[in-house]
Scaffold this motif. Structure first.
Motif, PDB file in Angstrom:
ATOM      1  N   LYS A   1      91.614  64.123  29.051  1.00 16.55           N
ATOM      2  CA  LYS A   1      91.622  64.234  30.514  1.00 16.55           C
ATOM      3  C   LYS A   1      91.577  65.695  30.957  1.00 16.55           C
ATOM      4  CE  LYS A   1      94.043  62.596  34.636  1.00 16.55           C
ATOM      5  NZ  LYS A   1      95.210  61.847  35.156  1.00 16.55           N
ATOM      6  N   TYR A   2      92.295  66.570  30.236  1.00 19.94           N
ATOM      7  CA  TYR A   2      92.351  67.985  30.585  1.00 19.94           C
ATOM      8  C   TYR A   2      90.955  68.600  30.562  1.00 19.94           C
ATOM      9  CZ  TYR A   2      93.389  72.981  30.109  1.00 19.94           C
ATOM     10  OH  TYR A   2      93.421  74.348  30.263  1.00 19.94           O
ATOM     11  N   TYR A   3      90.209  68.325  29.485  1.00 16.57           N
ATOM     12  CA  TYR A   3      88.895  68.943  29.363  1.00 16.57           C
ATOM     13  C   TYR A   3      87.900  68.386  30.371  1.00 16.57           C
ATOM     14  CZ  TYR A   3      90.391  71.438  25.214  1.00 16.57           C
ATOM     15  OH  TYR A   3      91.043  72.279  24.368  1.00 16.57           O
ATOM     16  N   ARG A   4      88.180  67.202  30.916  1.00 15.14           N
ATOM     17  CA  ARG A   4      87.342  66.696  31.996  1.00 15.14           C
ATOM     18  C   ARG A   4      87.690  67.355  33.324  1.00 15.14           C
ATOM     19  NH1 ARG A   4      88.181  61.976  33.549  1.00 15.14           N
ATOM     20  NH2 ARG A   4      89.845  61.311  32.165  1.00 15.14           N
ATOM     21  N   VAL A   5      88.966  67.357  33.658  1.00 17.66           N
ATOM     22  CA  VAL A   5      89.343  67.810  35.006  1.00 17.66           C
ATOM     23  C   VAL A   5      89.209  69.321  35.169  1.00 17.66           C
ATOM     24  CG1 VAL A   5      90.919  65.878  35.289  1.00 17.66           C
ATOM     25  CG2 VAL A   5      91.820  68.066  34.481  1.00 17.66           C
ATOM     26  N   MET A   6      89.211  70.071  34.050  1.00 18.68           N
ATOM     27  CA  MET A   6      89.129  71.533  34.184  1.00 18.68           C
ATOM     28  C   MET A   6      87.811  71.947  34.848  1.00 18.68           C
ATOM     29  SD  MET A   6      88.443  72.729  30.221  1.00 18.68           S
ATOM     30  CE  MET A   6      88.093  74.428  30.626  1.00 18.68           C
ATOM     31  N   TYR A   7      86.780  71.100  34.759  1.00 17.29           N
ATOM     32  CA  TYR A   7      85.500  71.456  35.357  1.00 17.29           C
ATOM     33  C   TYR A   7      85.455  71.226  36.862  1.00 17.29           C
ATOM     34  CZ  TYR A   7      83.505  72.610  30.921  1.00 17.29           C
ATOM     35  OH  TYR A   7      83.259  73.232  29.733  1.00 17.29           O
TER      36      TYR A   7
ATOM     37  N   GLY B   1      87.971  72.353  38.683  1.00 17.17           N
ATOM     38  CA  GLY B   1      88.733  73.459  39.237  1.00 17.17           C
ATOM     39  C   GLY B   1      90.012  72.982  39.893  1.00 17.17           C
ATOM     40  N   GLY B   2      90.660  73.861  40.661  1.00 11.23           N
ATOM     41  CA  GLY B   2      91.884  73.507  41.349  1.00 11.23           C
ATOM     42  C   GLY B   2      93.073  73.443  40.412  1.00 11.23           C
ATOM     43  N   SER B   3      94.124  72.784  40.884  1.00 17.32           N
ATOM     44  CA  SER B   3      95.400  72.797  40.173  1.00 17.32           C
ATOM     45  C   SER B   3      95.565  71.658  39.186  1.00 17.32           C
ATOM     46  CB  SER B   3      96.543  72.725  41.195  1.00 17.32           C
ATOM     47  OG  SER B   3      96.475  71.518  41.932  1.00 17.32           O
ATOM     48  N   GLU B   4      94.658  70.674  39.185  1.00 19.08           N
ATOM     49  CA  GLU B   4      94.892  69.454  38.424  1.00 19.08           C
ATOM     50  C   GLU B   4      94.991  69.717  36.929  1.00 19.08           C
ATOM     51  OE1 GLU B   4      93.185  64.874  37.935  1.00 19.08           O
ATOM     52  OE2 GLU B   4      92.136  66.320  39.219  1.00 19.08           O
ATOM     53  N   SER B   5      94.111  70.578  36.385  1.00 21.75           N
ATOM     54  CA  SER B   5      94.138  70.811  34.944  1.00 21.75           C
ATOM     55  C   SER B   5      95.426  71.522  34.531  1.00 21.75           C
ATOM     56  CB  SER B   5      92.911  71.610  34.502  1.00 21.75           C
ATOM     57  OG  SER B   5      92.867  72.863  35.142  1.00 21.75           O
ATOM     58  N   TRP B   6      95.860  72.506  35.328  1.00 19.13           N
ATOM     59  CA  TRP B   6      97.122  73.198  35.030  1.00 19.13           C
ATOM     60  C   TRP B   6      98.288  72.207  35.066  1.00 19.13           C
ATOM     61  CZ3 TRP B   6      98.754  78.197  33.776  1.00 19.13           C
ATOM     62  CH2 TRP B   6     100.140  78.401  33.851  1.00 19.13           C
ATOM     63  N   ASN B   7      98.335  71.397  36.110  1.00 22.31           N
ATOM     64  CA  ASN B   7      99.439  70.452  36.264  1.00 22.31           C
ATOM     65  C   ASN B   7      99.467  69.420  35.139  1.00 22.31           C
ATOM     66  OD1 ASN B   7     100.240  71.771  38.555  1.00 22.31           O
ATOM     67  ND2 ASN B   7      99.368  70.296  39.985  1.00 22.31           N
TER      68      ASN B   7
ATOM     69  N   VAL C   1     101.310  78.348  47.027  1.00 24.02           N
ATOM     70  CA  VAL C   1      99.946  78.519  47.543  1.00 24.02           C
ATOM     71  C   VAL C   1      98.959  77.593  46.840  1.00 24.02           C
ATOM     72  CG1 VAL C   1      98.050  80.161  47.856  1.00 24.02           C
ATOM     73  CG2 VAL C   1     100.431  80.928  48.124  1.00 24.02           C
ATOM     74  N   ARG C   2      99.049  77.508  45.500  1.00 21.11           N
ATOM     75  CA  ARG C   2      98.026  76.791  44.739  1.00 21.11           C
ATOM     76  C   ARG C   2      98.405  75.344  44.403  1.00 21.11           C
ATOM     77  NH1 ARG C   2      98.117  81.773  41.948  1.00 21.11           N
ATOM     78  NH2 ARG C   2      98.915  80.817  40.027  1.00 21.11           N
ATOM     79  N   GLY C   3      99.618  74.931  44.731  1.00 15.56           N
ATOM     80  CA  GLY C   3     100.012  73.549  44.478  1.00 15.56           C
ATOM     81  C   GLY C   3     100.202  73.215  43.013  1.00 15.56           C
TER      82      GLY C   3
END
Length: 645
Positions: A445-451, A453-459, A502-504
């Motif tokens: 899931k991480y390698y999909r959502v990193m593309y 952008g935003g905060s989802e991959s970090w979270n 700021v970045r959620g």
């Protein structure tokens, strides 16, 4: 102190070494700091002033060429320690101190200890002491931008003035020799750091408390830091780690770092970890590294058999994070501790991160091949859609944006859930296999959502790390206690930084506080300058880079200006210091990438330090983390695995 800090560094004048042996340094520091009196560091003495590092005092005396019968002036007497040392060499010593309280205390101390040829007075050091001039030597124990003519003219011809000259960051210790009535020559000796030399006399106004010497509102923030922090000895001193005993009752102690390439942070965390494991029942060491790689280290410290074809762990970029000159020592120390324990009481070494998807798939399949071959066949089918991308999972993330990859995610999650259920029923290796299955599911899931952008991959990444920590604590039982090593950006509560506000983004420190409350201690680590191991770009070559001095508008500069070389600062208290530190300031974050030329925008972020951490560990000057060489032999060498050194 004399042998290790002075003689070993080249101070070979017998008179100087003898004088340092005679003067009891513990008499010149505050009562609560006496145990640190002989450390190789300056110590706070009140009024925002410090007693200088012993080696620097020796360097100055040596450069001044003080001899028997000489008349000496010291500007900036402080506690009177340097004056006392010089009085054991020279014929007569006069010392000027601008803080009346320090001058009074130093004079009383000098008299009580019997240094009869030494006089300490309150006065303005910028003016020198014309009534007693000329002098064979003048030593200035504070930095200055321009050397006052008054001091130069109070030298005898042939006399020497030793003074730190320069700005806020680093000064040059300069020797100025009077060669004629109107002639001087000078040369620089060594870079140093000193508090500033200020004009005027600070009178005793009767308003200073016995602990702070002045009302907190009248002290600068760096002075408050110096007054409230706990100075720390060298990392290899047992008292360094003992200073962290105040967190021994926590279930989780998280130890940060403001860069991924600083030797001092790794060495400090290793010393603290060994102390907590050996003395306070901590049995989990969990790091910002991948589970399958850390599993090799875990086997080593538990004395388990290793496969002959075992690949060296932590080979992918950035290899220096977990293959460096600090790690062999802490792993061997944990192995020695485990050798005297029952299996259930052994400490374990675990990875929390999600990057190494390929090794995790291999670990899941290896477990199933041994314990349930039929399920292994099913798992291979489920992981089939990931197989082409194992070597480069980031490529999978890009390709998966196209239609048709939802089924792959469903299969991966299904495999993860089955492994988790299996681990509940069978603890003979199934737990580790289940953690690897979780990593595959999270990484997919991480390698999909990193593309996107935003905060989802970090979270997603930090949620995975927090959940892994929770599983570890649950697996080890009610007496489990964990030490966590991760970057400040992961362990410092994200709600107190731009990350959350700021970045959620959230992080493992925030999630741990929300889940375990007061059972968690978050300890940040920081530095002002030095060197660091880092790369210019992801997957680039490691370089030893010079760290820019901290910005004037940063928390790091406040700590640097305290004048204390190493300290631990408790951030949980209330009062004037806490109130001031709560005002957001810039804080530096260096990962595996460092770009000094864009540092303000790429490495600084706003934070509120007392909300971010429970404590802050400071090293004013740090050095780069050294990696181990590539390809160290370890196959079949259990005593040296995984480093071969």
């Amino acid at each position: 102190m004399v042998e290790r800090q002075l003689a070993a560094r080249g101070v070979d004048d017998d008179a100087i070494l003898s004088a340092f042996r005679k003067v009891p340094r513990e008499e010149f520091v505050p009562e609560d700091l006496r145990e640190f009196a002989y450390d190789d560091a300056p110590l706070p003495i009140g009024e925002g002033q410090t007693i200088s590092q012993p080696f620097i005092v020796a360097c100055m005396i040596d450069a001044a060429e003080i001899a028997s019968g000489h008349r000496v002036l010291e500007v900036g007497a402080g506690s009177g320690y340097a004056a006392a040392v010089m009085s054991c060499i020279a014929g007569e010593v006069h010392a000027v101190e601008r803080h009346e309280k320090l001058a009074r205390e130093a004079a009383s101390r000098i008299g009580r200890l019997g240094y009869d040829n030494c006089t300490i007075i309150a006065g303005d050091g910028m003016a020198g002491l014309p009534a007693e001039a000329p002098f064979d030597a003048i030593l200035v124990a504070a930095r200055i931008g321009q050397v006052p003519d008054a001091l130069k003219h109070q030298l005898k011809v042939g006399g020497r003035l030793i003074v730190p000259v320069g700005g806020d960051d680093i000064q040059q210790l300069r020797c100025i020799t009077r060669i004629a009535q109107d002639g001087w020559e000078s040369h620089d000796i060594t870079p140093v750091r000193f508090v500033p030399l200020l004009e005027g006399v600070v009178p005793e106004d009767g308003a200073r408390a016995s602990s702070d010497h002045r009302p907190a509102r009248d002290m600068s923030t760096p002075e408050l830091i110096a007054a409230n922090c706990t100075p720390l000895p060298d990392i290899d001193d047992p008292q360094f780690a003992a200073a962290f005993d105040k967190f021994a009752d926590k279930r989780i102690v998280m130890l940060g770092e403001c860069s991924h390439g600083t030797h001092d942070f790794y060495a400090a965390r290793a010393a603290i970890t060994r102390h907590l494991v050996d003395n306070h029942g901590f049995n989990i060491v969990a790091v910002e590294g991948d589970w399958p790689d850390a599993a090799a280290y875990n086997k080593f410290i538990r004395g388990e058999e290793l496969r002959q074809d075992q690949e060296s762990p932590f080979q992918r970029f950035p290899g220096w994070m977990w293959r460096n000159t600090v790690m062999p020592g802490i792993l061997r120390a944990l192995r020695e501790i485990n050798a005297g324990r029952d299996e259930d009481a052994m400490v374990g070494f675990y990875g929390l991160d999600i990057y190494n998807m390929a090794s995790s798939i291999e670990a899941v399949l290896a477990y199933l091949d041994e314990h349930d071959p039929d399920s292994a066949v099913v798992a291979r089918e489920r992981y089939g859609c990931l197989t082409p991308w194992q070597a480069d999972p980031a490529t999978y993330g890009r390709v998966s944006l196209s239609k048709g990859y939802a089924e792959c995610e469903e299969d991966v999650v299904k495999q993860c859930n089955e492994m988790l259920r299996r681990s509940l029923a069978d603890n003979s290796g199934a737990f580790s296999a289940a953690m690897n299955a979780r990593l595959v599911a999270s990484a997919e899931k991480y390698y999909r959502v990193m593309y996107y952008g935003g905060s989802e991959s970090w979270n997603l990444r930090d949620s995975h790390m927090a959940d892994t920590l929770g599983h570890l604590l649950e697996n080890r039982g009610e007496n489990a206690k964990a030490v966590v090593w991760a970057h400040n950006s992961h362990i410092g509560d994200a709600r107190a930084t731009d990350m959350g506000a700021v970045r959620g983004e959230h992080n493992i420190g925030q999630l741990a506080r929300e889940r375990w409350g007061d059972d968690v201690a978050l300890i940040g680590f920081g530095t002002h300058g030095g060197t660091v191991s880092a790369a210019n770009d992801w997957d680039g070559e490691r370089e030893t880079m010079r760290v820019n001095p901290s910005r004037r508008d940063s928390y790091e500069r406040l700590c640097h200006d305290s004048g204390v070389e190493r300290f631990l600062l408790d951030l949980t208290g209330e009062g004037e210091l806490s109130r001031r530190l709560l005002a957001p300031q810039l804080e530096r974050f260096i990962g595996v990438i460092y770009r000094p030329q864009t540092e303000r925008w790429s490495h600084y972020s706003d934070a509120a330090l007392p909300r971010q951490f429970d404590a802050y560990c400071w090293f004013d000057e740090t050095r780069a983390l050294e990696p181990l060489g590539k390809g160290e032999p370890h196959q079949g060498v259990a005593e040296t695995f995984p480093f071969g050194v």
